[in-house]
Each structure stands twice: as C-alpha cells, then as structure tokens.
Design an enzyme around this catalytic site. Structure first.
Site, short mmCIF file in Angstrom:
data_model
loop_
_atom_site.label_atom_id
_atom_site.label_comp_id
_atom_site.label_asym_id
_atom_site.label_seq_id
_atom_site.Cartn_x
_atom_site.Cartn_y
_atom_site.Cartn_z
N SER A 192 9.61 -11.55 -0.18
CA SER A 192 9.62 -10.24 0.47
C SER A 192 8.44 -10.22 1.43
CB SER A 192 9.48 -9.12 -0.57
OG SER A 192 10.65 -9.02 -1.33
N LYS A 204 14.23 -5.26 4.06
CA LYS A 204 13.82 -5.25 2.65
C LYS A 204 12.68 -4.26 2.43
CE LYS A 204 13.22 -6.34 -1.64
NZ LYS A 204 12.54 -7.49 -2.23
N LYS A 252 2.67 -3.50 -1.60
CA LYS A 252 2.69 -4.43 -0.45
C LYS A 252 3.90 -4.14 0.44
CE LYS A 252 4.93 -8.00 -0.65
NZ LYS A 252 5.68 -9.20 -1.01
#
Lengths: 292, 292, 292, 292
Positions: free
Chosen positions: B93, B168, B237
C-alpha cells in the site's frame, strides 16, 4: 377504526397518508389547501378546513412537516380542539430539544407525544417500508403501532422523547459525512487520472464502501441526474441537529461538527431547492474538476 | 512457468505467496529469515538468502512490505542482480509519489513497475479473492495477469503509475472517515440514552450505513474484540497518503485532511500495535462513554 | 566590495535590490526584462541579459522569486557559470523540502545555500527593516551578514537549511488562522447586531487581539480597501508549506491543516490577483453578511 | 449613594467588589459563606445571609458567577425580595440565549437586565481597568455607569441584550484559536529543529503575532509556569457559546467550530482545575514534543 388527523401533505407525508387512508378513518390538512383537496379527491379521506377542525375527533394526530418549529405551531392551533385522549405522533425529522418542549406542552393537556421520524424516501413511503425511529414511552407506542405498521417496515424504539429525532439526525449526518468525503476522494482521484467509475468499482468492493458510494453517487452523481428527492436544506437542518446533540451531550465530534459547517456552506451556495446529492458540486467547484 | 521472486512475508504477503507457490516457480525472501525458512518448509518454494539472490532469476519481482520507502530499499538491493527483462509488481500500500520515483529508477534498467496494492485482509488473501488496484501500463499488466488472477478477484486497472496506490489510499481514508464519524454519532447517542445496537439497527436500514456501521462496528467494537487484523499505524500511513494526493491535486478536502490528523492522534495515543478499529477508543475517551 | 547577482525584481525584490545597489556591486536579472532595464536606469546596477550572465562574477547570488521550484530552475540556469566560491542566498518564501534538495545540488558544486525568507511587506523592504528568517550554517550566514543588514532589521538564525522557510511559513499560517477566525467571529457578531468596529474595540483591548484584528482588519477590511500588497495565491502556498512541515514532523495540527484547505478554497474562489486580506470575503459570502 | 447587592465573590468578583465597597453602599453574598465573611471583615460591606437578603434593598443587583444557569438560579432566589426599581447588572461571562431568557423573566417584574461580561483577569479587576462588554438598553446602562466606571476602563455598549455575552465569547474564542494554532506551529517547528524562543522572536516581529504569541506563550508556556488565572473549563464554556452564536446566526465558522471541539477535548483531558494556557499540553502530547 382509529381516527387520524394527518397534518402535512409534503413529499413524504402524502404517500404515508395515502397508505393510512386505506386502513383508518383519515382526516387531512395541509398548509397549501389545494394539495389537501387533491388528496381528498384521490383517496378515502376527509379534508379539514383548519388544523382545529382536523384534530377535533382524532384519536391520533399525525404530523409530517419540515421542522419541529412547524410542529410547535400546529400544536398551538390544535390545542383548543384537541382531545385529552389523543396521542400526538410526529413523523417530522425533528429537533430533540424542541420535541421535548412540545411534549411538555402537550403533557399539560394529558396528550402523550411520540417523535417518529422516518427514513427511506418517497419510494419507501409509498411502499409502506419506511424505517421509523421512535422516541417516547413504550405503552404509548403500542397504542399507535397499527399506524406505524401501515407505513413502516423497520420500527425501532430508540429511547425517551427526542431519541427518535436524535437517531434520525445522526443517521442523516453520517450519510452527509460519507457522501461528502467520498466526493472529496473521487475528485482528487479524478484529477490524478482515475475515472470515478473505476475508483468506485474498487471502493465498492472494499472497506471504504457506504450507501453513498454504492447507491447515491452511481445513481445521482455519475448520471448527473441529481433527482430532487430530499432537499439539501432539510439535510442541513438534520446535520445541525446531530451536531447539537453531540454538543449537548459533551461528546467531541470534530467530523460531525465540520460536516455541519460544510452543509451550511453548501446550502447557502446551492439554494433552497437543491437536492442533497448536489452537495458534491461544491466539492467539485472548489477543485475545478467533476466526478465522472 | 513464470519464476517469481517474492519479497515480504508479512500478514498479507504470506497467504499471497502461499497461493503463488502452488502455481508458479517461487523464491521467497523476508527480512526476518525465520519466517522465510518456515514458509519454505510448508510450501513449494525456494528460500533465498538475500534480496539479490531472490531476484536473480525472477521474471517477476513481487513486493509486499509496509511502505514505499521499504520498496525503495529493496530496489537498491535488487538492482545488481535484477534482470532487465523482469517486471516489478508492488503489492505494497504505497505512496504514489515514491512509486513514481521508484518506477523511474527501475526504468533506467529497463524494468517496468506496476503498483498493485490489495484490499480484503488476510482472509481474502488466503482465499485468493483480494481486490487489486493497479497503476501502470496496460501491456505490462497483461504480462503479470496470471499472477494477479491467482491472488485476486476484483482486478482493476486504475490509471498510470501511482494510480493504484492513490485509489487504495482513498479507499482506506473513506473507511477511516466512515468509522470515526459513526463512532462520534454512536457515542453521542449513547450519552443521550440510545443503545448503540438500537442506533445501528436504524442506521443499517437507512441512508447512513457503511461498511463501518454494518460490519466493523458490530463485529469488532460492540463485541470489544478489536481483533488485530490491520494495524492503525498502517491506516494512519494510508490516510496520510490520501491527504497528500488531495493536496498534490489541489483538491480541497477538509474532511479527509481532518481525518488524517485524527488518525495521527489516535496512532500516537494507541501505539504501534493497535488494530485500526481501536480508533473508536479515542472518541470514547474524549466523551467519557463507550459505544455499546 | 562584494558583488551580488540579484535574480527576481518582484514587489519585494525590487526595493531590496534598490537598497543593495547603494552599497554593493550589483547585477540584476528579471524574467520580464523590461523591469530589469527600468531598474538599471534608476539605480547603480548592471543589467544582465541572462541568469548565466548575472551570476558569472557574483560572490553572492541572491534570489527572490515566487516559489522554490522557480529557484530550482534558476539554479539549473546558473550552474554553468556559477563560481564555486559563491554563496546562494535565497530570499524566496520557500519550501524546506525543496530548499534542502536545492542545497544538495549546489553543495555538489561547492556552493553553500542559505534560505532567508523575509517578512514585512514592500514598505519594510524599502525601509530596510525586514524581518529575515535564516536557515543554514552559521559561518555562511556571517559571510552574507552585511547584505542581510542592508535590508533587514530583525535577523534571526532559525536552524539548519529549510528552517528559515519553515518559520516563515508558520508565521504566515498563523496570520491566516488569526485573520480567518477573526472574520468568522466578526461576521457572526454582525448578524447578531454588533457592529464590527464595536467588536474590534473590545477585542483589541482584550485577550483575543492579534495583528489581524489590530491592523489588517481595521486598515484593509473595514475600509473595504483590500490593497494588493501580498497575494492570497502566495499565502495559500505558504500555508500549504506550513501544513506540510507539520505533517512531515508528525505533529498533529488540526487548525493549521483546516486553514490550508480554507486558503485553497479562497484562492480558487478569488483568483490569482486577490490580496490575502480578501479571504474574508469568502467568510462573508458563506454567511450572507459583511464585516462592518 | 447607590446601594448594590453583589452576588458571587470568585476570582474576578472579589476584586471588583473590593473596588465597589470603597465607593458604594455594598452588600455581598457568596455561595461559600466563609468568603463573604472574610470579605466583610476586610472591606466596608454588609454580609448578607441569603440571596433574598442581599438584594432586598439593592438599587443594583450585580452578579459575577460561572455560568448564566447560575445567574438564572440567583434570579429565582432573588425575585421574592427584589425591588421593581432595581437594575440587574450581570458581570458573568454568559450565554446570550440564557441571558435573553433571564431578561424576559426579570422584565415581568419590571427589572431591566444588562449583560456586562468583563475581560482582563484578576489584575485588571483589582486595578479597575477591566474591559466591559455591554448588552441591553442605553438608558439602563447610563443608570449603572458609575458602577461600570469604578471597575472598568474600556466600557463598550455592544448591542441589545446578549450582545455583551456574544462579544465576550467571541473574544475568548479568538484567544483560544490564536493560542492553539500557535502551539501547533511551535511544536512542529521544534521538531524541525527550531527553538520556540527563536520562532517567537520572528513571529512577534511579523504578521503572525497575537496576544497569544506575544504574552501568553512567553509568560506561561516557555516558563512552564501555567499560572492558574483563568480555568480552561470556563474557556471551554465560552468557546462553546461563541460556536453557538455562529450556529444561531447561520454563519459558517469552521475554525471556531473545530476549536470548540478542541477545547472540549482539552478540558476533558486536563480536568476542571487546569489553566487555559495548559491547552498547549494537549498539542505537545499529540506530537510528542514540548514547546521550548
């Protein structure tokens, strides 16, 4: 057969009243009389000339108007003729603070109050499959249950007076958050070269999905149809109520409070008649790019 | 049979590699060597002693590590032995800015890069039903399609390099927004006397529903189970990346930006090991009341 | 006498260069050549035909341009003729990340870099009373101190390369926060029947006062003059840099991050030429009422 | 000589009453009787045993208590003995909505109400140099002007009943915004290697300066003294009132609304006794770094 005085033949009230006309002794009233007259011509219902007239013989007074302030006005008009044996059943998406005050006014006349805001839009109202959120005393709710079952499918007693309003407002606030945030994300992705339909294909198969991403945006935004089924002005009101609930409860809610501001901005910018789904146009305008 | 060098046997990487071992010529490497050794004992795969060793004969190098910075480090280790005919397929990711930089580094050696972050968690990884978001050139994606189909069900080409990462990150940011906002609303309602299960019964039959309200909260929060399947640190994150995508694209996104701050606060407060669903504990703590 | 190559004769650069022309051996260059020609006619300065020409004999290259990206472009043009004994002194309100990258490029040629953004506007630039925020090595700063003292009064070494940029961006972000919040409060009070001058009389004698309430609003907003001294577009850039500094430092900053979004919105809405003080018009527009 | 019944001998009320004792015929009452007894021993004032006793002969009833709800309780206690010729002068930092309701209650007894919150802290109260914000009718204000001049220096008639409260709340909200935002910026800079004293040297010579950066932070935060002069709990209340004023006036105020949430969070986290300046500890805690 229970006699009902039904006040407020708006977009949601009209199909609800139509279902009730089929099963109860119904009297209707509406601020704009023409709508009541038309309703009387189409359904088995008496048309009242005034609020006082509409509630005179009612065992249940049902209200479905834009705001709790409107309900408060109807109570004032109704009190002179209202039976002390009646129940006041308020389908308005109301404000728990005002509902509590209205309930106290009615209680002085022996009339119990139930807040019963509904969810599902005009189609669920017509189909009798509304979700109904109830605030008030359980025995009172039992007295009106046949009415509730005539219009609703998901019937939930949420808590004391105002609890129905509070839950409705939070539901709508979550819808607003989910829709606005999805619009923010889709606009940014669009500018990064990702078509919105592609992004939604992923999101709707993943953890970020919501009613907004699965239904509202595909049906209303990608099509640019923005059908006018639920006015942004009313959603602005609802999110403001949810924000007020959080403040009253001393529950920090930065996302809901910020969303209340965004709704106010969008409402100001798009006007009284805009559909709630048009809020995405504000996000698009700020970024200079369209979802699509 | 395509030879794959698979780097990164974490919670998601391990079940993905297990599926690939069944169909391809697989070599694995992991920072903590014991995990790679165990993998080699359990599956048909060669265990490499170093990154350079793992990629030497690979037609496809697959990476699945915490951050794009980690991928960048792997590229440095791999370049001396990396074949110019390989493809680099990054399941991390990642951050589109860093992925773009990595792609440029690899391009100097003739190696094309695909960002291919996945969604669905460990169970979907084990079942081969991940959603995969792809960024990069279509012909390169075709070269690795058999690998993608061995691990994923929803396989979506989102756009140029970095587009997979961007989608994503936005998906995860929407999940974070939807979950945090639902927590705000449920805590406020709880303090107003509405049990959370009752509120959810309504919301999940109404317009405010989302994956957070329908699945995450009932399964993880109401049960107080908070199973550790996806660390809050990683979600922090991801939301930061989504916030950066919006900033880079000059797309005002007040809700996403505020959510990035809330994730940072929650991450700081709950630590490195907390599950993402534990973020609701911060909302609960601020209000002094629990969802339930 | 130190020779200076001064690149960038904008609103701030021009009066700075005018002061430097009086005391140093100055060569100027500007993207729009006419401005440089006019400057050469009015002051004791050589006019260079190109960046390469301007820096050829410079002991100090001084830059004062809109963004760090512009500085980076100037470095590219300057490198072929830049002396390895020069110092690069950048008065731009820059981005610490880009400044660090520029410093690394220059360091490869032995040229040290100082970020030295200034504050005070055109009048302080003309009077030589700017505040200057410095990032870089102390010995290098000593080499350019005579130049700094010719244009500035408050000269502060803030820290390593980029620290000057970071402090400047935070100062401007605080100005933006203070001004926007004051506008929110004044508009709400106006709608509640309180004239803004009355509210400011109180606030400016109380704890809520700021440079925004004491100077900016009385001089620029109440007068509706909105003099164009510092473009909102540049403030938007600066607040974005401050927001990025906070993100990079993992310092949650919900107010600064939200302000970055508001600046972006205002910039988009008011355009490239608007003065920063015009941001209040967005607040006024949303509320449908004017400060006054 | 005007007779005054003064109710509420807290941190601000006590020095105010001390000044009034020197010039007027003063009767005092306090919830904790010992404080009133001590006051009577130290100043020329009668000590009343009850609210009803304190107001019996008062031409002016002055109140200085934590909240408007407290004032409302005092009105209830006072009404039986309150002269219809009295004026009610409320120095409380009140809520305009509640003040309006109190004024209506008192008006039924012929008693006019003035909201007169003060600013300046204990030192200004002792020196008679408070800023006083007035809401109510001008002729009533004239009747109490000698009292106002005995305790205040900046005396400003802001508008109708509630306007004083509204202005006070906005002033305090701006102080909260300015302080919190400065803390965000200083913490981020600290982590970037800039000592806070250096950053403040620049900011306080530049456009970002405010009372928070020039006085509060140097005196209370850099010293880590955090003297307890104004409780965060009360500031939280004030910012909540300002946020409510904006909502009532339909004035979108994203920064003020977010600040109201941050104050609620800080109040919850730091407790009832924390000084308002301690709010910076929350910002520091989130970032894991101290201003300094």
């Amino acid at each position: 057969m229970t006699s009902i005085g039904f006040l407020g033949l708006g977009d949601i009230g009209t199909p609800m009243a139509a279902r009730l006309a089929a099963a109860f002794d119904l009297t209707v009233w509406n601020r704009t009389a023409a709508k009541a007259t038309a309703f009387g011509a189409a359904h088995r219902a008496r048309v009242a000339a005034s609020v006082a007239d509409a509630v005179r013989d009612a065992e249940v007074v049902a209200t479905c108007v834009p705001t709790s302030a409107d309900v408060d006005g109807l109570v004032t008009s109704a009190l002179p003729t209202l039976s002390p044996h009646a129940v006041w059943l308020d389908f308005t998406s109301g404000d728990p603070v005002v509902s509590t005050r209205i309930a106290a006014r009615l209680a002085e006349h022996g009339v119990p109050f139930i807040d019963a805001p509904v969810s599902g839009g005009t189609s669920a109202a017509a189909a009798g499959t509304l979700a109904i959120m109830l605030g008030g005393d359980a025995p009172v709710i039992e007295r009106v249950r046949p009415i509730l079952e005539a219009v609703g499918k998901t019937i939930v007693h949420c808590g004391p007076i105002g609890a129905g309003d509070a839950v409705k407002s939070v539901n709508n606030a979550l819808m607003a958050v989910n829709l606005w945030a999805a619009a923010e994300g889709l606009v940014a992705l669009r500018k990064a070269g990702v078509p919105s339909a592609v992004a939604l294909q992923v999101i709707n198969a993943s953890s970020g999905r919501s009613n907004a991403s699965m239904n509202l945006i595909p049906e209303r935004v990608l099509t640019r149809a923005f059908p006018r089924t639920f006015r942004l002005a009313l959603l602005d009101k609802d999110v403001g109520i949810a924000a007020q609930v959080a403040r009253t409860q001393r529950a920090p809610a930065p996302l809901l409070q910020l969303t209340a501001e965004l709704m106010r901005i969008a409402h100001h910018q798009l006007g009284e008649e805009a559909d709630h789904s048009e809020m995405v146009k504000v996000v698009e305008g700020w970024a200079g790019a369209e979802i699509g």
